[in-house]
Write an enzyme that holds these catalytic residues in place. Structure first.
Site, PDB file in Angstrom:
ATOM      1  N   CYS A  53       0.446   2.707  -4.602  1.00 19.48           N
ATOM      2  CA  CYS A  53      -0.327   3.856  -5.038  1.00 19.48           C
ATOM      3  C   CYS A  53       0.413   5.158  -4.735  1.00 19.48           C
ATOM      4  CB  CYS A  53      -1.688   3.862  -4.353  1.00 19.48           C
ATOM      5  SG  CYS A  53      -2.724   2.468  -4.843  1.00 19.48           S
ATOM      6  N   HIS A  79       0.819  -1.211   0.000  1.00 19.47           N
ATOM      7  CA  HIS A  79       0.000   0.000   0.000  1.00 19.47           C
ATOM      8  C   HIS A  79       0.854   1.263   0.000  1.00 19.47           C
ATOM      9  CE1 HIS A  79      -4.067  -1.445   0.232  1.00 19.47           C
ATOM     10  NE2 HIS A  79      -3.859  -2.168   1.321  1.00 19.47           N
TER      11      HIS A  79
END
Length: 319
Positions: free
Chosen positions: A145, A90
């Site tokens: 991301c 993440h």
């Protein structure tokens, strides 16, 4: 590359098992990358450190452990060495708190314990890159991301694209991002402090292991900025700073889950035996994602010279 120069790698895969933020392909990404490093680029397996949050892992990819492993790798580096950091997991964006500067959001990766490692505005990755000995190369491949700004001050060689493809449902996908508010809520539950300042929570819970971004006073940040060197890091980011990277799970056939960008890079390297430049790797990976109808656009940040240098230098040939 002269014979005898070391090739050092740190590979980090975070799946966040048994949480609402769980991903499925990140550990697969780094396990596959380890094979690519050994088989194509002749890395010594003993010089590759692997950190994952798989059940039973002896060393978890916490913020402190990732930074410790990066510090150890850079401390071992000598002139001419090749350093590589692959992160799959993440990412998030943090509202800026820089006094006297325009509002912006800083990019960060999210270790398994949420002890954020930041990229934009001086901080963690830039500090590591600035310690490189002369002649050493440090390549970061971040499949996360909002990863387009993890090494601040690097020149944008391949940047944003506005091309959007219609999706094909060959795989289900999940974005590799955790909303800032979710991180704030999680840390607030650990510290029991009522504040929206994430730095307060990180410093309270992680202390000296928190990102340097939150440990410096404003005047110290300003002094540090003066000593940044803009041309010694190479960042291959899985997407633009305003995009999410995809964690892909095949719908049929029982195939392995994977990160879209990590998988695209590995396809490129397997299909092209000749040396490829950093620019070529990113452009070819971007083309693969476009053909797969994955709506993310890998980017490249580095000096002009490094853009056209061979990815991880030229692979050694069999004698």
């Amino acid at each position: 590359m002269e014979k005898g120069n070391k090739k050092l790698a740190l590979l980090v895969g975070c799946n966040y098992p048994n949480t609402r933020n769980e991903l499925h392909g990140c550990i697969n990404d780094v396990l596959e990358m380890r094979q690519v490093l050994v088989n194509r680029f002749r890395f010594d397996p003993n010089q590759i450190e692997l950190l994952t949050d798989a059940p039973g892992s002896s060393v978890m990819p916490t913020g402190a452990n990732i930074k410790g492993a990066l510090d150890k790798m850079v401390s071992k580096a000598e002139d001419g060495d090749v350093l590589f950091f692959h992160y799959s997991g993440h990412g998030t964006r943090i509202p800026s708190r820089q006094p006297g500067r325009p509002f912006r959001q800083d990019e960060a990766i999210v270790p398994c314990d949420f002890n954020l490692i930041t990229g934009t505005y001086y901080v963690d990755f830039r500090q590591i890159v600035n310690r490189l000995p002369k002649g050493a190369s440090f390549t970061i491949l971040s499949d996360s991301c909002h990863s387009g700004g993890l090494i601040d001050k690097e020149k944008e060689q391949i940047g944003p694209s506005s091309i959007i493809q219609e999706s094909q449902k060959l795989c289900s996908s999940k974005p590799k991002t955790i909303p800032f508010q979710s991180i704030l809520e999680h840390l607030s539950s650990l510290t029991s402090i009522n504040t929206s300042d994430i730095g307060t929570h990180l410093l309270e819970y992680f202390g000296a292991d928190a990102s340097i971004r939150f440990r410096l006073a404003p005047h110290q940040e300003s002094e540090l900025f003066e000593f940044l060197k803009p041309d010694e890091g190479i960042l291959l980011s899985g997407c633009q700073a305003n995009e999410t990277s995809a964690d892909m799970s095949p719908i049929e056939g029982g195939g392995k889950a994977y990160g879209a960008f990590s998988n695209a890079v590995q396809i490129v390297l397997k299909e092209h035996s000749d040396p490829l430049s950093n620019r070529e790797v990113v452009m070819m990976a971007r083309k693969i994602l476009q053909e797969q109808h994955v709506e993310q656009h890998p980017c490249l940040y580095c000096s002009d010279e490094n853009a056209d240098a061979c990815f991880l230098l030229q692979p050694e040939t069999e004698s």
